[in-house]
Design an enzyme around this catalytic site. Structure first.
Site, PDB file in Angstrom:
ATOM      1  N   HIS A 177       4.576  -6.300   6.542  1.00 44.22           N
ATOM      2  CA  HIS A 177       5.219  -5.525   7.447  1.00 44.22           C
ATOM      3  C   HIS A 177       4.043  -4.865   8.396  1.00 44.22           C
ATOM      4  CE1 HIS A 177       4.776  -1.217   6.472  1.00 44.22           C
ATOM      5  NE2 HIS A 177       4.826  -1.806   5.085  1.00 44.22           N
ATOM      6  N   CYS A 178       4.462  -4.547   9.577  1.00 49.39           N
ATOM      7  CA  CYS A 178       3.502  -3.827  10.526  1.00 49.39           C
ATOM      8  C   CYS A 178       4.388  -2.465  10.849  1.00 49.39           C
ATOM      9  CB  CYS A 178       3.060  -4.638  11.798  1.00 49.39           C
ATOM     10  SG  CYS A 178       4.447  -5.036  12.657  1.00 49.39           S
ATOM     11  N   ALA A 179       4.054  -1.930  11.817  1.00 49.98           N
ATOM     12  CA  ALA A 179       4.797  -0.667  12.291  1.00 49.98           C
ATOM     13  C   ALA A 179       6.148  -0.618  12.421  1.00 49.98           C
ATOM     14  CB  ALA A 179       4.047   0.265  13.424  1.00 49.98           C
TER      15      ALA A 179
END
Length: 620
Positions: free
Chosen positions: A25-27
């Site tokens: 996952h990213c932001a």
């Protein structure tokens, strides 16, 4: 938001844990690599509360959550491990470029949070040094500098871990390959010249600190080698034999061939990009400033990180400041909508997303919640970003320490900082001004239909949306008992997040059209449907609570998207006894989903209601 329930729903809708090959996952988004994308129910996912958008890009199946993404990720990743059995699900073949982008983004996104944190540390040091509050030869400076530089100096090691995880090979052996490139005895050779020898073969010497491209190639080749070695080495010997042979083969190969080639190739790509920027910084600013947010929408912007890091090692990066103007333009859109709209829900969304973007640099809530919803603003975003990009390009701003997020705390990472701030303000003001002057709504903001004349029905063309002061009548689509929305056991509807309206506890398993209009949205699970009336009112009818889990069982949809319907036409038939028997509530919310176009919804009924009885009035 119930993170646990959302994690469970997402896991089921992407095809179950047996269909998940890997997850990062990213932001703002969950980034799945699925064994078979066709097993995922994209349409239902996008209708799921808590999901802003679903994007298939770069070999990934990306589910945009927003600021709660890390909590949802924990609940998904914390459950039973994902099955790796290829017998359960046939892996879907992906194209070459999809695989490349998937590898790059999947490997870099786990490192983005520490990139951001380390970048802020380096930006803080710049501010403290310029203010004269810290001496560059002090122990305090050295320790903080180590905190800011560590991730970048030892990037080959960390990339070895993340790339190996995407490719499903031993991450510690991959990390050891990266560590070998930074080992003191090896790096000390650079002091004696530009080359050395290995078994009589010349080895070019390169500084691999902060390098990116060599590890992508090296670990990709190592993944093939490891799998080949496991096929020919007995299982009882694999524990030590596979790592031994992998290191003996891969470290010399990387030092002699892969590393130098990748380093020079990466430098070449960076030089080409910088050549374009240096040739016409204003034109480059217009192009990057106007288009960057489209890369963000598809999650392809992470693929530029290796080029940016490579540029920084050469003295500074011009890509990030120019691209940042597109981000600033989207902030301006949110600010403009906040100033322009009179709708309370939209004002809350635009205000909170603007504040979040300014403080954190995360703009997906703006892009998915406002820009894609009000497509007229896409033009404003391009114009405002292009103007800001031209300004920053002309002023020669460059990034001097890595940070991929545009926010108030990362301004010192740009030089000259004051010129960068000018560009940001220009983009924000331009975006906000466009919205305030020209508005954010257009007829294209409603869901497209599949009627006559290229998707626009004759009735829709003949009848415009309600004029100010007028009203539209919506009749009951069900027989049953009417209750207020706040009594619905589903926070998405009870909080009126989806829109205002009323709910009905049905007494008969037949749902009919409440207006004359066009079927705007249907769902694979057939438990919900939306109709757009000829005067522009969009009515969503959601049969039951959590009935998406039935996956279409006990529902029979009688129409399809784009069909013309009249009041009383049957939309869906459903088996009430079977649905109740499986433990689901039948309470059915009927809500107006485009409330930003209307003033209010006034109920016309309470208690027992019959089909086609007056239900509520929508006021413009």
């Amino acid at each position: 938001m119930n993170h646990s329930q959302l994690a469970k729903d997402i896991t089921e809708l992407v095809g179950g844990k047996q269909n998940i090959q890997s997850l990062t996952h990213c932001a703002t988004r969950l980034r799945f690599v699925l064994k078979n994308n066709s097993m995922a129910d994209k349409k239902t996912l996008e209708q799921t509360s808590g999901v802003l958008k679903v994007v298939e890009s770069g070999g990934q199946f990306q589910v945009v959550i927003g600021n709660d993404v890390s909590e949802v990720y924990k609940h998904i990743h914390g459950k039973e491990g994902f099955s790796e059995s290829e017998e359960e699900v046939v892996k879907e073949k992906k194209g070459f470029w999809s695989s490349i982008f998937g590898l790059i983004s999947g490997s870099l996104t786990p490192l983005i949070p520490v990139f951001a944190g380390a970048g802020l540390v380096k930006a803080l040091l710049i501010v403290l040094e310029r203010l004269g509050w810290i001496a560059t030869d002090s122990g305090t400076y050295a320790i903080l500098s180590a905190a800011g530089n560590s991730i970048f100096f030892f990037l080959p090691i960390l990339l070895g871990v993340t790339i190996a995880r995407v490719l499903n090979v031993n991450s510690y052996v991959a990390a050891a390959i990266g560590a070998a490139l930074l080992e003191p005895n090896f790096t000390a050779l650079l002091a004696n010249g530009n080359s050395t020898h290995f078994m009589g073969i010349s080895v070019p010497l390169v500084d691999y600190a902060s390098s990116v491209f060599p590890m992508f190639i090296a670990v990709s080749i190592y993944s093939v080698l490891e799998k080949a070695l496991k096929k020919i080495i007995h299982k009882n010997l694999q524990l030590f034999a596979v790592p031994f042979l992998s290191l003996v083969i891969m470290v010399p190969l990387t030092a002699m061939l892969i590393g130098p080639f990748a380093q020079y190739a990466g430098q070449g790509v960076g030089d080409a990009v910088n050549f374009l920027i240096n040739s016409s910084p204003i034109l480059a600013g217009i192009v990057l400033g106007g288009s960057w947010s489209f890369l963000v929408l598809f999650g392809l912007h992470w693929a530029t990180v290796p080029i940016i890091i490579n540029n920084l090692s050469a003295g500074g990066d011009y890509i990030t400041p120019l691209a940042g103007m597109s981000i600033a333009a989207s902030m301006g859109i949110a600010l403009g909508v906040f100033l322009k709209t009179k709708n309370k829900d939209l004002k809350a969304l635009s205000g909170s997303s603007f504040l979040s973007a300014i403080l954190s640099g995360v703009t997906e809530p703006i892009l998915y919640g406002i820009v894609l919803r009000y497509r007229k603003t896409i033009i404003y975003m391009v114009i405002a970003g292009a103007i800001g990009g031209a300004v920053v390009g002309a002023l020669g701003v460059k990034l001097i320490v890595f940070n991929f997020f545009l926010n108030v705390f990362t301004m010192p990472a740009q030089s000259p900082m004051i010129y960068y701030i000018i560009g940001v303000l220009v983009s924000i003001i331009a975006g906000a001004t466009c919205v305030v002057l020209f508005g954010h709504e257009s007829k294209k903001d409603v869901p497209p239909t599949k009627g006559t004349d290229h998707g626009v029905s004759e009735a829709t063309k003949a009848s415009e949306v309600l004029e100010a002061g007028s009203e539209s009548l919506v009749v009951s689509p069900l027989a049953g008992t009417a209750i207020p929305l706040n009594e619905v056991d589903d926070v998405v509807f009870s909080s009126e997040s989806m829109g205002k309206g009323i709910a009905i506890i049905p007494s008969q398993g037949v749902l009919v059209s409440p207006v004359n209009g066009t079927v705007a949205v249907t769902m694979k699970s057939e438990h919900a449907i939306a109709v757009r009336s000829d005067d522009g009112v969009e009515i969503l009818m959601h049969i039951g609570v959590d009935t998406v889990k039935l996956k279409g069982n006990h529902f029979s949809q009688k129409v399809k998207e784009g069909d013309r319907v009249k009041r009383g036409d049957v939309l869906i038939e459903f088996d009430m006894d079977q649905i109740k028997g499986e433990g689901f509530q039948l309470t059915t919310p009927i809500v107006v989903t485009n409330m930003d176009s209307f003033k209010d919804v006034v109920s016309q009924v309470q208690g027992t209601v019959e089909p086609l009885q007056h239900l509520f009035i929508v006021k413009k």
